[in-house]
Write an enzyme that holds these catalytic residues in place. Structure first.
Site, short mmCIF file in Angstrom:
data_model
loop_
_atom_site.label_atom_id
_atom_site.label_comp_id
_atom_site.label_asym_id
_atom_site.label_seq_id
_atom_site.Cartn_x
_atom_site.Cartn_y
_atom_site.Cartn_z
N CYS A 114 43.99 -11.83 -5.23
CA CYS A 114 42.53 -12.07 -5.30
C CYS A 114 41.96 -11.74 -6.68
O CYS A 114 40.80 -12.06 -6.95
CB CYS A 114 41.81 -11.26 -4.23
SG CYS A 114 42.49 -11.52 -2.60
N HIS A 239 34.87 -10.63 -6.25
CA HIS A 239 35.70 -11.33 -5.27
C HIS A 239 35.03 -11.21 -3.90
O HIS A 239 34.62 -10.12 -3.50
CB HIS A 239 37.11 -10.72 -5.26
CG HIS A 239 37.91 -11.12 -4.08
ND1 HIS A 239 38.02 -12.44 -3.68
CD2 HIS A 239 38.61 -10.38 -3.19
CE1 HIS A 239 38.78 -12.49 -2.59
NE2 HIS A 239 39.15 -11.26 -2.28
N ASN A 269 37.04 -15.21 2.95
CA ASN A 269 37.77 -14.70 1.79
C ASN A 269 38.78 -15.75 1.35
O ASN A 269 39.74 -16.03 2.06
CB ASN A 269 38.47 -13.39 2.20
CG ASN A 269 39.30 -12.79 1.09
OD1 ASN A 269 39.60 -13.44 0.09
ND2 ASN A 269 39.70 -11.54 1.28
O1 UT7 Z 1 41.12 -10.13 -0.48
C1 UT7 Z 1 41.80 -9.06 0.08
C2 UT7 Z 1 40.90 -7.95 0.21
N1 UT7 Z 1 40.85 -7.49 1.58
C3 UT7 Z 1 39.79 -6.83 1.98
O2 UT7 Z 1 38.86 -6.64 1.22
C4 UT7 Z 1 39.77 -6.22 3.35
C5 UT7 Z 1 39.07 -4.91 3.32
N2 UT7 Z 1 38.97 -4.35 4.67
C6 UT7 Z 1 38.04 -4.78 5.52
O3 UT7 Z 1 37.26 -5.66 5.20
C7 UT7 Z 1 37.96 -4.14 6.88
O4 UT7 Z 1 38.89 -3.07 6.95
C8 UT7 Z 1 38.23 -5.13 8.05
C9 UT7 Z 1 37.06 -6.10 8.15
C10 UT7 Z 1 39.52 -5.90 7.77
C11 UT7 Z 1 38.38 -4.39 9.35
O5 UT7 Z 1 37.22 -3.60 9.60
P1 UT7 Z 1 37.39 -2.09 10.13
O6 UT7 Z 1 36.02 -1.56 10.31
O7 UT7 Z 1 38.28 -1.39 9.14
O8 UT7 Z 1 38.04 -2.29 11.53
P2 UT7 Z 1 39.43 -1.72 12.11
O9 UT7 Z 1 40.58 -2.45 11.51
O10 UT7 Z 1 39.43 -0.23 11.99
O11 UT7 Z 1 39.30 -2.06 13.63
C12 UT7 Z 1 38.28 -1.47 14.45
C13 UT7 Z 1 38.43 -2.02 15.84
C14 UT7 Z 1 39.85 -1.90 16.40
O12 UT7 Z 1 39.73 -1.63 17.78
P3 UT7 Z 1 39.93 -0.13 18.33
O13 UT7 Z 1 41.31 0.26 17.90
O14 UT7 Z 1 38.86 0.67 17.66
O15 UT7 Z 1 39.76 -0.30 19.81
C15 UT7 Z 1 40.43 -3.28 16.20
O16 UT7 Z 1 41.42 -3.58 17.15
O17 UT7 Z 1 38.12 -3.42 15.84
C16 UT7 Z 1 39.21 -4.14 16.45
N3 UT7 Z 1 39.30 -5.44 15.80
C17 UT7 Z 1 38.62 -6.51 16.23
N4 UT7 Z 1 37.78 -6.69 17.26
C18 UT7 Z 1 37.24 -7.92 17.40
C19 UT7 Z 1 40.04 -5.77 14.70
N5 UT7 Z 1 39.83 -7.07 14.42
C20 UT7 Z 1 38.96 -7.55 15.35
C21 UT7 Z 1 38.38 -8.81 15.55
N6 UT7 Z 1 37.52 -8.94 16.58
N7 UT7 Z 1 38.60 -9.88 14.75
#
Ligand code: UT7
Length: 312
Positions: A114, A239, A269
């Protein structure tokens, strides 16, 4: 010192827009979760004949046409991508053929994930210092939909396809500042073609923490190095990974949020394509005018990061 001026931009995206509701039909998710965590409402996915090569050719043709320059005046062509159609030839070589660029210029693909578009601009600046022509064609393009595991809801909702291109001019003794770096690491990983499970895997939280540290650090470095303040900058284009990352950095820098362009709501993204897609959209919306100064900032897999000051 040589600086870069962007003189034209172009972009292309696939015809098919995929909404959060569309994704909710194939994986357990919903619009509320995706939009509130990322700022993304929809993204484009390639269909049929659409691919990195076709998107890159269309974006580059438009940028060249808008620059008013003949193809023969381009002194270097770099395409930033991590999802090109072929391991070889590079997307850049097929753009060269389609646009009739000269044969005696450097033409290459560059993979810095990225941050690729920033790396490509700074690489071109170095190459142009020794070139006959001051102009470069820089492309960022991705077809990330073919690297998505559509059963992994934590990644498949984030990414999209698209391509953007700019024609830049290298101007001797113009204001310049750039910084490129990488931390090393597997926080975002995708195996190459031919491997089983060749999909993007990511430790989202680790990448989030990295991004909110890297972006303000990059911006502060560029401003200090160019002896400018954020007041002197017309727009910062980061980005476009996640609106919350950008909002976090705006707060950390106590900056005007209006200066930080965002378009991930309709593109998602798109990795190396996200900054040139934004530049093209800003041109088309009449936001960019000669004399403006922009800071471009990338971060991503690697963990690579980088920023550059450019003028319009
Ligand atoms: O270009 C590359 C750069 N990449 C990035 O910039 C990514 C940076 N990271 C992020 O943007 C965030 O970490 C994410 C958007 C990817 C994830 O957000 P988060 O607040 O870190 O969520 P998480 O991974 O901790 O997940 C929280 C909960 C989990 O459920 P439990 O374990 O709390 O019950 C996940 O299973 O959300 C759940 N979850 C979803 N629920 C509904 C994960 N993905 C989804 C989804 N829909 N798509």
């Amino acid at each position: 010192m040589n600086g870069l001026q962007i003189i034209a931009a172009g972009a292309a995206h696939p015809g098919r827009s995929v909404s959060n509701d569309d994704l909710a039909k194939v994986v357990e998710t919903d619009d509320e979760w995706i939009y509130s965590r990322t700022g993304i409402h929809s993204r484009f996915f390639c269909e049929g004949e659409e691919s990195c090569v076709s998107l890159a050719i269309n974006a580059a043709k438009l940028a060249l046409e808008r620059s008013g320059l003949p193809a023969g005046s381009i002194g270097c062509c770099i395409c930033a991508t991590m999802s090109g159609d072929y391991a070889t030839p590079g997307v850049s070589c097929l753009v060269q053929q389609a646009l009739g660029l000269r044969e005696d210029i450097p033409v290459m693909d560059l993979n810095a994930a990225c941050s690729g578009f920033i790396y490509a601009l700074e690489t071109a600046r170095g190459l142009l210092a020794e070139a006959e022509s001051p102009y470069a064609l820089i492309i960022g393009v991705e077809q990330l939909s073919r690297l998505l595991d559509m059963t992994d809801r934590s990644t498949c909702v984030l990414f999209g396809d698209g391509g953007g291109a700019v024609v830049v001019r290298c101007i001797p003794s113009a204001a310049h500042a750039a910084i490129l770096g990488a931390r090393g690491g597997m926080q975002i990983c995708c195996r190459g073609a031919g491997y089983e499970h060749s999909y993007i895997e990511m430790d989202g939280k680790a990448v989030f923490r990295f991004a909110v540290e890297a972006i303000p650090k990059c911006i502060s470095y560029l401003l200090t190095h160019a002896e400018l303040t954020l007041e002197d900058i017309d727009y910062v284009i980061c980005h476009q990974a996640n609106a919350r990352i950008i909002d976090h950095c705006v707060r950390k820098l106590k900056a005007d949020p209006g200066k930080f362009y965002q378009d991930m709501d309709h593109f998602g993204n798109t990795s190396a394509a996200s900054i040139p897609l934004a530049l093209n959209e800003m041109y088309e919306n009449g936001l960019l005018h000669p004399g403006q100064k922009l800071l471009l900032v990338g971060f991503g897999s690697g963990l690579t990061w980088g920023g550059i000051l450019v003028s319009i």
